[in-house]
Scaffold this active site. Structure first.
Site, mmCIF file in Angstrom:
data_model
loop_
_atom_site.group_PDB
_atom_site.id
_atom_site.type_symbol
_atom_site.label_atom_id
_atom_site.label_comp_id
_atom_site.label_asym_id
_atom_site.label_seq_id
_atom_site.Cartn_x
_atom_site.Cartn_y
_atom_site.Cartn_z
ATOM 1 N N GLU A 187 -2.367 8.317 -45.639
ATOM 2 C CA GLU A 187 -1.387 9.169 -46.324
ATOM 3 C C GLU A 187 -1.820 9.566 -47.726
ATOM 4 O O GLU A 187 -1.511 10.665 -48.178
ATOM 5 C CB GLU A 187 -0.011 8.485 -46.374
ATOM 6 C CG GLU A 187 0.646 8.384 -45.005
ATOM 7 C CD GLU A 187 2.069 7.864 -45.061
ATOM 8 O OE1 GLU A 187 2.928 8.528 -45.641
ATOM 9 O OE2 GLU A 187 2.302 6.758 -44.534
ATOM 10 N N HIS B 51 -12.573 -9.731 -28.600
ATOM 11 C CA HIS B 51 -12.532 -9.681 -27.140
ATOM 12 C C HIS B 51 -12.683 -8.253 -26.621
ATOM 13 O O HIS B 51 -12.440 -8.002 -25.445
ATOM 14 C CB HIS B 51 -11.233 -10.333 -26.646
ATOM 15 C CG HIS B 51 -11.167 -11.778 -27.049
ATOM 16 N ND1 HIS B 51 -11.672 -12.795 -26.266
ATOM 17 C CD2 HIS B 51 -10.730 -12.362 -28.195
ATOM 18 C CE1 HIS B 51 -11.509 -13.951 -26.904
ATOM 19 N NE2 HIS B 51 -10.946 -13.712 -28.082
ATOM 20 N N LYS C 89 8.591 17.172 -39.419
ATOM 21 C CA LYS C 89 10.036 17.005 -39.586
ATOM 22 C C LYS C 89 10.747 18.364 -39.570
ATOM 23 O O LYS C 89 11.787 18.515 -38.948
ATOM 24 C CB LYS C 89 10.359 16.223 -40.876
ATOM 25 C CG LYS C 89 10.029 14.720 -40.773
ATOM 26 C CD LYS C 89 10.438 13.903 -42.003
ATOM 27 C CE LYS C 89 10.123 12.411 -41.802
ATOM 28 N NZ LYS C 89 10.356 11.541 -42.940
HETATM 29 C C1 F6R Z 1 6.088 8.993 -46.671
HETATM 30 C C2 F6R Z 1 6.060 7.892 -45.726
HETATM 31 C C3 F6R Z 1 6.584 8.067 -44.326
HETATM 32 C C4 F6R Z 1 8.103 7.818 -44.232
HETATM 33 C C5 F6R Z 1 8.620 8.054 -42.807
HETATM 34 C C6 F6R Z 1 10.097 7.682 -42.618
HETATM 35 O O1 F6R Z 1 5.743 8.503 -47.951
HETATM 36 O O2 F6R Z 1 5.594 6.841 -46.075
HETATM 37 O O3 F6R Z 1 5.871 7.190 -43.501
HETATM 38 O O4 F6R Z 1 8.402 6.498 -44.636
HETATM 39 O O5 F6R Z 1 8.431 9.400 -42.460
HETATM 40 O O6 F6R Z 1 10.919 8.233 -43.609
HETATM 41 P P1 F6R Z 1 12.027 7.298 -44.339
HETATM 42 O O7 F6R Z 1 11.231 6.181 -44.958
HETATM 43 O O8 F6R Z 1 12.683 8.170 -45.353
HETATM 44 O O9 F6R Z 1 12.950 6.829 -43.265
#
Ligand code: F6R
Length: 340
Positions: A225, A241, A335
């Protein structure tokens, strides 16, 4: 959030733990009962605190902690279950789905979030909710996200000494940042040196089950990330393994691999030997092997010492590639497409 903000989060991580500790977690008396198991439901940066809790609880708790990263909950969830629903934003669709299912199945719920729909739903449903400070990337809020989980288990009498363990985390990380923070130049800065070792190469992070396991996962996800590049992880003893056989061909790909071994004094004595023998097997095949040792006494301090080093490595690797560590364009795109 800019690159500078990510830098200030890294520096300020110990203070996230310190900010949550004094307020503690006091659950209503109705929560103080026997549970068969605990399930933490979340995704990405919000789920990894659940993984840390799972491995931490294994050192002491009489009931298991499991982690769920999906819309659906396992069939065993019911009225004997404690479900901790964790979402930094409070709006992650899989986590909202899991919350709804946990309610339908009659589980006891606790929510950890900075706001969003999850906070609203919890208030409407009279579910206990721990509100943590918002405004960061979820992966940058790991101290805020994990501390309430440990304190919940302490308040319920499932874990002892969580507060002391977290105080040690703060001390160890505060000492570490002097050595690996941005003011320490390359010559004396292990994190910068490892980032340079990884530049232009394919990192494989190797940890050990139950000890450096989640640190290895955190290195992987932070490098993905923050530095936006591929990286894989695996664990001893399992990797002995299967994965260990895969270092014979093709030579060209092998020559790009850097193996980072995360070592912990509590690793099983046979795992320590396995790490040494595995080094012998791969040392002439891969570009480099880097070994790092955990610091501190308690499980949590040792875990966070490895994870914190990985966080800084991922940040400096982003710098090496000339990349802003903060945006996660592919996650945002996914998203928004799913919301259309
Ligand atoms: C972004 C990140 C992502 C979010 C994931 C879930 O920095 O680390 O992995 O954590 O998309 O979002 P939340 O944490 O807001 O439920």
């Amino acid at each position: 959030m800019t690159k500078e903000k990510m830098a200030s989060y890294l520096w300020g991580l110990p203070e996230q733990f310190a900010a949550i500790l004094p307020q503690g977690v006091q659950l209503p008396p109705s929560y103080k009962r026997e549970y068969r198991h605990i399930l933490v439901s979340g995704l990405g940066g919000s789920a990894i605190g659940g993984d840390v809790l799972r491995t931490y609880a294994q050192t002491q708790a009489a009931i298991p902690v499991v982690v769920n990263r999906d819309y659906d909950l396992p069939a065993f969830i019911g009225d004997q279950s404690l479900v901790l629903v964790v979402s930094y934003s409070g709006n992650t669709e899989e986590t909202l789905g899991a919350y709804r299912q946990a309610r339908e199945k009659g589980a006891t719920l606790i929510v950890v979030t900075s706001g969003g729909k999850l906070a609203d739903w919890a208030r409407d449903d009279n579910v206990a909710v721990v509100i943590i400070p918002g405004g960061l990337s979820p992966r940058a809020a790991t101290g805020y996200l994990f501390t309430p989980l440990a304190l919940i288990l302490q308040d319920l009498g499932i874990m002892k000494g969580a507060e002391e363990d977290i105080k040690e985390v703060i001390e160890v990380l505060q000492a570490m940042r002097q050595a690996i923070g941005p003011d320490t130049p390359w010559e004396g800065n292990t994190a910068r040196q490892i980032a340079r070792d990884l530049k232009g190469r394919l990192p494989l992070i190797w940890g050990s089950t139950g000890h450096s396991e989640i640190a290895a996962l955190r290195w992987k996800t932070q490098i993905n990330e923050n530095a936006k590049c591929p990286v894989f992880y695996n664990l001893f003893p399992e990797l002995n393994h299967n994965e260990i056989v895969g270092f014979e061909v093709p030579e060209e790909i092998l020559s790009y691999i850097v193996v980072v071994m995360l070592r912990d004094p509590e690793d099983h004595i046979q795992v320590k030997k396995r790490m040494d023998i595995s080094k012998q097997i791969i040392q002439d095949k891969v570009a480099k092997i880097v070994e790092v040792d955990s610091q501190g006494q308690g499980f949590l301090a040792r875990f966070y010492s490895l994870a914190y080093l990985g966080d800084y490595v991922s940040f400096y690797l982003a710098e090496e590639y000339g990349i802003n560590p903060t945006p996660v364009a592919s996650i945002d795109f996914l998203k928004s497409e799913l919301n259309r």
